[in-house]
Design an enzyme around this catalytic site. Structure first.
Site, PDB file in Angstrom:
ATOM      1  CD  GLU A  35      -2.647  -1.032   2.658  1.00  0.00           C
ATOM      2  OE1 GLU A  35      -3.456  -0.091   2.808  1.00  0.00           O
ATOM      3  OE2 GLU A  35      -2.426  -1.884   3.518  1.00  0.00           O
ATOM      4  NE  ARG A 259       2.199  -9.239  10.351  1.00  0.00           N
ATOM      5  CZ  ARG A 259       2.383  -8.162   9.591  1.00  0.00           C
ATOM      6  NH1 ARG A 259       3.594  -7.682   9.433  1.00  0.00           N
ATOM      7  NH2 ARG A 259       1.359  -7.564   9.001  1.00  0.00           N
ATOM      8  CE  LYS A 269       3.216   0.267   4.831  1.00  0.00           C
ATOM      9  NZ  LYS A 269       2.494   0.318   3.541  1.00  0.00           N
TER      10      LYS A 269
END
Length: 553
Positions: A35, A259, A269
């Site tokens: 993104e 992860r 973020k």
């Protein structure tokens, strides 16, 4: 392939090899779908290395596709930053796409679902939709809007596209199963209204697809064979498959891996943006940030980051990787490539009382790990500087640095002996008077003197001042994302120490931004992007050894 090699494959490589062996695909296609609402971080680096690595290993391609479906948070700056980071890591994409490339096609897909009776326009508020969805233990319930006719839904959806409704006034939902044990399958939202300027399509679209609708269909349009996500997307796979099946389009398939979180940092973020906006750091590329831009500015090499991603591997369980692993990878590579230079951070003057010449030139190796590294010229005179911490007036017996009456070797130069300590009126040591042994020159030593200590030093007559930024870990706790209270309360107050007037040997004047240096006995450094010829600034990448482990932090 040998049995030993087969065992070393990660589970995704096993899947790819099985698919290719079965003839399911002739070649593979992966994608990296960021993104553009922030800069890439170390977690993204793992995904980049995984996706691009698979296509390189098995003869396919990787698309870079920007998931630009939320115009409120997206900027062209982030698009360009992401592309720069991927190329810096050493990868090149097969195609550059944007979810916005497919807005018209996605709209048509939504219309197709409406015509099949599989989607409807809902006028409920977000709070009403959340309440009607039920709970993990209680089924949801459909509202009256789910009973709208195909014709009414088509009209309303077209009016949504034409911008006739306010933000939040209506949404388009898939009609799946309000009793599904998977909450995502309880009539998920496919489109929402957002009257916001898009960085590529401008004001053309007042409606935007949700991730679950845009992602799988974009994969399908690009014929992605292996769509690799992190484990939080496991519940989304059912919707991914349902939409592809109902639309009868190319069957891309989603696979999930765990992860690998890095200790003493955060990769949210939203929280990284908070650090920037609230001035805890100087920007997205602050060398304390876990962003690729920050790591690059700090002096990490793409080779060390790729090595880190390879070492931590690919698995199905989330785990915490100690930051020391990343730092180890940096040291491993920097030790091989870094040019050795001498810099004194806290200077203490040394006068060689029995050195009568005007000065001389000596030679020092650029990198003992590199057979082709060559040597550089350094100058020697009767006035030098050493580190203040390398002298002790009342030294214990096993102190191997400089002390009154003791001898040490100056790196690539001579053995010296401290004869006198000079102090100012306040009792502070301001100078050491020493003598040197002229037959103890490095490489030509015939003195027969054996010393255990070797010090770095600089010539007082041609050194120059630099600023040194000594960076350390940004947080004092292993997992700042899961702490009590506010995560910013755990910022390491010593994450940046500035040495304003360090003194460096002249060779550092020629430093370039892409070069890496080992300041002898200090650590690994690189020239900061904000340096000027009048004020050279060097950033510490890592210390020579794991100081956190030694300090028991």
């Amino acid at each position: 392939m040998t049995e030993e090699n087969k065992k070393s494959l990660n589970f995704l490589e096993e899947i790819v090899e099985a698919d290719l062996a079965a003839g399911k695909y002739k070649t593979i296609m992966t994608r990296f779908p960021p993104e553009p609402n922030g800069y890439l971080h170390i977690g993204h680096a793992s995904s980049i290395c995984l996706n691009f690595g698979l296509s390189l290993k098995y003869g396919g391609g990787t698309n870079l596709r920007f998931d630009d479906t939320n115009p409120v948070t997206e900027e062209t700056e982030y698009v360009e930053g992401i592309k720069k980071d991927i190329r810096w890591l050493g990868f090149e994409w097969a195609n550059e796409f944007y979810a916005s490339d497919y807005f018209e096609q996605l709209y048509d897909y939504a219309v197709a679902l409406i015509k099949k009776g599989l989607a409807y326009v809902d006028d409920s508020s977000s709070e009403e939709i959340a309440e009607q969805k039920g709970t993990p233990t209680q089924p949801g319930r459909r509202n009256q809007y789910a009973e709208r006719t195909v014709e009414e839904n088509l009209r309303l959806f077209e009016e949504m596209r034409r911008g006739q409704y306010r933000d939040g006034e209506k949404v388009l939902r898939a009609k799946i199963d309000m009793g599904s044990p998977n909450m995502i399958m309880r009539d998920p939202i496919l489109y929402r209204i957002k009257h916001a300027h898009h960085h590529r399509t401008g004001d053309q679209w007042p409606i935007y697809p949700m991730y679950d609708f845009a992602h799988g269909q974009s994969d399908s349009l690009e014929h992605i064979t292996h769509s690799i996500c992190t484990m939080e997307f496991v519940p989304h796979r059912e919707a991914y498959d349902w939409l592809i099946e109902k639309l009868e389009i190319y069957p891309s398939h989603q696979y999930e891996f765990a992860r690998r979180n890095l200790s003493h940092t955060i990769t949210s973020k939203r929280k990284l943006l908070q650090l920037v906006n609230e001035k805890y750091v100087s920007g997205w590329d602050d060398p304390r940030m876990p962003t690729i831009a920050g790591l690059r500015r700090r002096g990490y090499t793409p080779e060390s980051i790729r090595d880190y991603c390879d070492r931590i591997g690919v698995g199905k369980r989330d785990n915490m990787i100690d930051a020391g692993v990343l730092e180890f990878c940096a040291r491993e590579h920097l030790n091989k490539i870094a040019l050795r230079r001498m810099v004194v951070f806290d200077p203490l003057k040394v006068v060689i009382t029995n050195y009568n010449g005007a000065g001389e030139t000596l030679h020092a190796e650029n990198n003992p790990e590199d057979p082709d590294g060559g040597t550089r010229v350094i100058s020697f005179s009767n006035e030098l500087y050493i580190e203040r911490e390398d002298f002790m007036e009342d030294a214990p017996k096993k102190y191997f640095r400089l002390a009154p009456g003791k001898q040490v070797r100056l790196k690539s130069a001579y053995i010296i002996q401290c004869d006198e300590v000079v102090k100012d009126a306040g009792g502070n040591i301001v100078q050491l008077n020493c003598s040197y042994f002229n037959n103890s020159k490095s490489g030509e030593d015939t003195s027969g003197i054996h010393v255990k200590g070797t010090l770095h030093w600089i010539n007082a007559k041609d050194c120059f001042p630099i600023r040194v930024n000594e960076y350390d870990r940004l947080f004092t706790v292993e997992d700042p994302a899961n702490v009590e209270g506010v995560f910013t309360d755990y910022i390491n107050k010593d994450s940046l120490t500035i040495v304003d007037n360090a003194l460096a040997e002249p060779a550092l004047k020629a430093a370039k931004p892409d070069e890496r240096f080992q300041f002898l006995r200090k650590g690994y450094f690189t020239l900061d992007a904000g340096s000027t010829p009048g004020q050279m600034v060097f950033n510490r990448t890592v210390t020579l050894k794991d100081s956190w482990a030694r300090a028991g932090k």
